[in-house]
Motif scaffolding. Structure first.
Motif, PDB file in Angstrom:
ATOM      1  N   PRO A   1      -2.842   4.619 -11.848  1.00 37.59           N
ATOM      2  CA  PRO A   1      -2.941   3.762 -10.647  1.00 37.59           C
ATOM      3  C   PRO A   1      -3.167   2.297 -10.985  1.00 37.59           C
ATOM      4  O   PRO A   1      -2.583   1.419 -10.340  1.00 37.59           O
TER       5      PRO A   1
ATOM      6  N   TYR B   1      -8.336   8.620   1.241  1.00 41.83           N
ATOM      7  CA  TYR B   1      -8.841   7.364   0.682  1.00 41.83           C
ATOM      8  C   TYR B   1      -8.178   6.197   1.411  1.00 41.83           C
ATOM      9  O   TYR B   1      -7.244   6.383   2.213  1.00 41.83           O
TER      10      TYR B   1
ATOM     11  N   ALA C   1       0.832  -1.202   0.000  1.00 42.30           N
ATOM     12  CA  ALA C   1       0.000   0.000   0.000  1.00 42.30           C
ATOM     13  C   ALA C   1       0.869   1.254   0.000  1.00 42.30           C
ATOM     14  O   ALA C   1       0.553   2.250  -0.672  1.00 42.30           O
TER      15      ALA C   1
ATOM     16  N   LEU D   1      -0.908  -0.716  -9.831  1.00 40.76           N
ATOM     17  CA  LEU D   1      -1.569  -1.734  -9.014  1.00 40.76           C
ATOM     18  C   LEU D   1      -1.375  -3.124  -9.621  1.00 40.76           C
ATOM     19  O   LEU D   1      -1.039  -4.078  -8.912  1.00 40.76           O
TER      20      LEU D   1
ATOM     21  N   MET E   1      -6.429  -5.351  -5.168  1.00 38.24           N
ATOM     22  CA  MET E   1      -6.185  -4.090  -4.472  1.00 38.24           C
ATOM     23  C   MET E   1      -7.241  -3.098  -4.921  1.00 38.24           C
ATOM     24  O   MET E   1      -7.602  -3.048  -6.105  1.00 38.24           O
ATOM     25  N   THR E   2      -7.736  -2.319  -3.958  1.00 42.27           N
ATOM     26  CA  THR E   2      -8.854  -1.415  -4.224  1.00 42.27           C
ATOM     27  C   THR E   2      -8.583  -0.065  -3.576  1.00 42.27           C
ATOM     28  O   THR E   2      -8.083   0.000  -2.447  1.00 42.27           O
ATOM     29  N   GLY E   3      -8.928   1.004  -4.294  1.00 42.79           N
ATOM     30  CA  GLY E   3      -8.846   2.351  -3.722  1.00 42.79           C
ATOM     31  C   GLY E   3     -10.237   2.834  -3.335  1.00 42.79           C
ATOM     32  O   GLY E   3     -11.058   3.140  -4.206  1.00 42.79           O
TER      33      GLY E   3
ATOM     34  N   ILE F   1      -6.592   2.210   0.931  1.00 41.58           N
ATOM     35  CA  ILE F   1      -6.137   1.164   0.014  1.00 41.58           C
ATOM     36  C   ILE F   1      -6.479  -0.185   0.635  1.00 41.58           C
ATOM     37  O   ILE F   1      -6.008  -0.520   1.726  1.00 41.58           O
TER      38      ILE F   1
ATOM     39  N   LEU G   1       2.235   1.712  -3.401  1.00 41.39           N
ATOM     40  CA  LEU G   1       1.177   2.159  -4.296  1.00 41.39           C
ATOM     41  C   LEU G   1       0.837   3.619  -4.059  1.00 41.39           C
ATOM     42  O   LEU G   1       0.649   4.385  -5.013  1.00 41.39           O
ATOM     43  N   ARG G   2       0.764   4.009  -2.789  1.00 44.41           N
ATOM     44  CA  ARG G   2       0.445   5.413  -2.489  1.00 44.41           C
ATOM     45  C   ARG G   2       1.531   6.326  -3.052  1.00 44.41           C
ATOM     46  O   ARG G   2       1.226   7.368  -3.652  1.00 44.41           O
TER      47      ARG G   2
END
Length: 584
Positions: free
Chosen positions: A207, A314, A44, A211, A224-226, A316, A47-48
């Motif tokens: 993204p 948000y 995460a 991802l 993986m979900t935002g 993750i 990803l961020r």
């Protein structure tokens, strides 16, 4: 009994091994789950960081597009009539093609509204903007001051550009608009482009690309979900365009990026809320889509100074496949079972060897004790036989003293004779070979030092003292030796030492009393300190009482000192015993 004790010990060892391995298994499981949480946090976090870099890049690209739109607006101003009424749609269409933009729209005030009065796109004609919130504010500021001061959007001289958004005239399109007004025309020039460049960039570095690469590098990650904290879990906010079409604004989408196929909506809503409000990751294990999974929710927040449409908080969401952990745990379980079997067999062998050694040592100890006991008994019986053998001589001597009427000599002789017989009888009555032998040796020592050694012991032959013969000899021997050393300083007529032993309230009590100087309370504390002694250094090491105290303490016993002029000094030792009738 030995067999039952062996099985009890073996069962305890096996139980300890099982408990140890179960704890190890549980610890391993928790460590693996913790490792999954750390991997989730790492994925995460990466990803961020990638999304933040992507946003910065997008903003840079948007600004470049905005600048290009401003140049296109300035070029259009030089080519168009300053009055909108004199500009045709054909001119705007031709100019759009020449400038390489999608369309050009001209906006003019109309009452309390600002509308599209001419455009190369027919859908933009008569388009109202008064409900566009800060966009409408920017248009009014541009018309009034030729410049815009609101915090949103890109601001340049005589120019403002809003963020990428859905087109109100056609929500299926996401466009980038620019608005130019320098006061030389009666309209705002609005060139715009369909966001082809942004879409291309998003397809290359957006993204979802980041991802998907993260999931590819981590096979255990299923999804993986935002989650949009502001809208996820709330009723969907649907906007309606002026063309009558419904759409969801980019900032209102509940899922900003990724997929959401492992959905547990009610619990996910709660976890997303908690992650942001508590500002910490939330992890739980559940079964979704027929799979046991670990879901982690990692919050992403921004400082108020950095808050914008693009920087709303948000969460993750990371979904891990639990099968990988289960496989590792199964392997660990098999390893533990093998380890238990090996250790059990090894423990059994060790126990058998230890018990054999204990039995051999016990048999050897019994043999040595029996030999010592027999030797002591033989010595005492030899003494008794000697007394019986000499009995006739004693009778003859007594008869001679009587004939000669030497009554004083007779009394002294018979006293010595009776004293010797009493000492032998006292020793026999003790009933403990080691103690009896010690007392007998101290009797001889006392006679050599001209000390009146008085001893009185209750029979202890039927008691399990709980104290080894070595230790009881050390304790009594040190106390008696210490008393002998103390009375040796006195005149011969005042030298006496009293040894007493008895059992009371489950304790073996031994006291040694002697005359001499009175010991103060302060010295009583120092007597048991290693190296402390009232004698000259070359006479004594000062360790006897310290060793005695250590031995007594090891059996959870006690040792006390009483000292006064009238009764002398008494050392009293009390140690727990267990009464046990010995089998014949």
């Amino acid at each position: 009994m030995r067999s039952r004790f062996f099985y009890i010990v073996f069962a305890c060892v096996l139980l300890i091994l099982c408990i140890n391995n179960v704890l190890f298994y549980v610890t391993t499981k928790n460590r693996l789950v913790g490792s999954v949480e750390q991997q989730s946090l790492m994925a995460a976090g990466n990803l961020r960081n990638a999304i933040d870099r992507y946003k910065a890049s997008v903003n840079y690209v948007e600004d470049m597009i905005g600048q290009q739109l401003r140049l296109a607006a300035i070029a259009a101003k030089d080519r168009l009539d300053p009055k909108a009424a004199n500009v045709t749609a054909e001119q705007l269409t031709q100019l759009s093609l020449e400038l390489g933009i999608s369309h050009i729209t001209l906006l003019q005030p109309r009452g309390d509204d600002i509308v599209g009065v001419q455009s190369s796109d027919p859908k933009e004609l008569d388009m109202s903007t008064k409900h566009w919130n800060y966009w409408y504010t920017a248009f009014r500021q541009l018309l009034q001051n030729n410049n815009v001061s609101i915090p949103e959007g890109q601001k340049l001289p005589n120019y403002w550009s809003g963020p990428i958004a859905h087109a109100d005239s056609d929500p299926s399109k996401i466009d980038k608009w620019g608005y130019f007004y320098d006061g030389t025309t009666d309209y705002i020039i609005n060139p715009y482009v369909e966001d082809i460049q942004i879409k291309q960039y998003e397809a290359l570095a957006g993204p979802d690309v980041i991802l998907n690469k993260t999931i590819l590098d981590n096979p255990s990650i299923l999804e993986m979900t935002g989650f949009n904290y502001n809208t996820f879990g709330y009723p969907l906010k649907v906007s309606r365009s002026q063309s009558g079409n419904d759409y969801i604004a980019l900032a209102s989408r509940p899922i900003w990026f990724g997929t959401y196929s492992y959905a547990d909506r009610d619990n996910d809503i709660v976890n997303v809320r908690e992650a942001i409000e508590l500002k910490k990751p939330i992890t739980r294990t559940t079964i979704l889509n027929g799979k046991k999974v670990i879901k982690s929710f990692i919050p992403v927040t921004y400082d108020d100074s950095a808050l914008s449409v693009e920087n709303y908080p948000y969460v993750i969401g990371v979904v891990f496949d639990y099968n990988g952990i289960s496989q590792m745990l199964n392997d660990q379980a098999r390893s533990l079972i093998n380890r238990i079997l090996i250790l059990t067999i090894a423990s059994l062998i060790v126990l058998i060897v230890v018990f054999r050694m204990i039995r051999q040592n016990k048999e050897e100890a019994i043999r040595i004790t029996q030999e010592a006991y027999i030797d002591e008994m033989n010595d005492m019986f030899t003494t008794i036989r000697g007394q019986r053998h000499d009995f006739l001589n004693h009778v003859q001597t007594i008869h001679t003293f009587l004939q000669m009427k030497k009554y004083d000599d007779l009394q002294r002789y018979t006293g010595e004779l009776i004293g010797g017989i009493r000492q032998i009888n006292d020793i026999i009555q003790i009933g403990h070979p080691a103690v009896a032998a010690l007392v007998q040796s101290k009797v001889v020592t006392a006679m050599d030092k001209n000390i009146d050694f008085r001893h009185e012991f209750e029979p202890i032959g039927n008691l399990d003292l709980g104290v080894t013969s070595v230790d009881i000899v050390i304790i009594i021997g040190n106390l008696v030796d210490n008393a002998f050393d103390e009375v040796a300083k006195l005149p011969v007529s005042e030298r006496w030492v009293e040894l007493r032993g008895w059992h009371q309230a489950g304790n073996l009590v031994v006291s040694v009393r002697n005359p001499g100087r009175t010991i103060c309370d302060e010295e009583k504390e120092r007597l048991f300190v290693p190296g402390y002694s009232t004698k000259r250094p070359d006479d004594h090491s000062g360790l006897g009482l310290a060793i005695t105290k250590k031995r007594v303490d090891s059996y959870k016993g006690s040792i006390t000192i009483e000292s006064d002029e009238e009764h002398g000094t008494t050392f009293t030792v009390s140690m727990p015993i267990q009464r046990m009738v010995r089998s014949s």
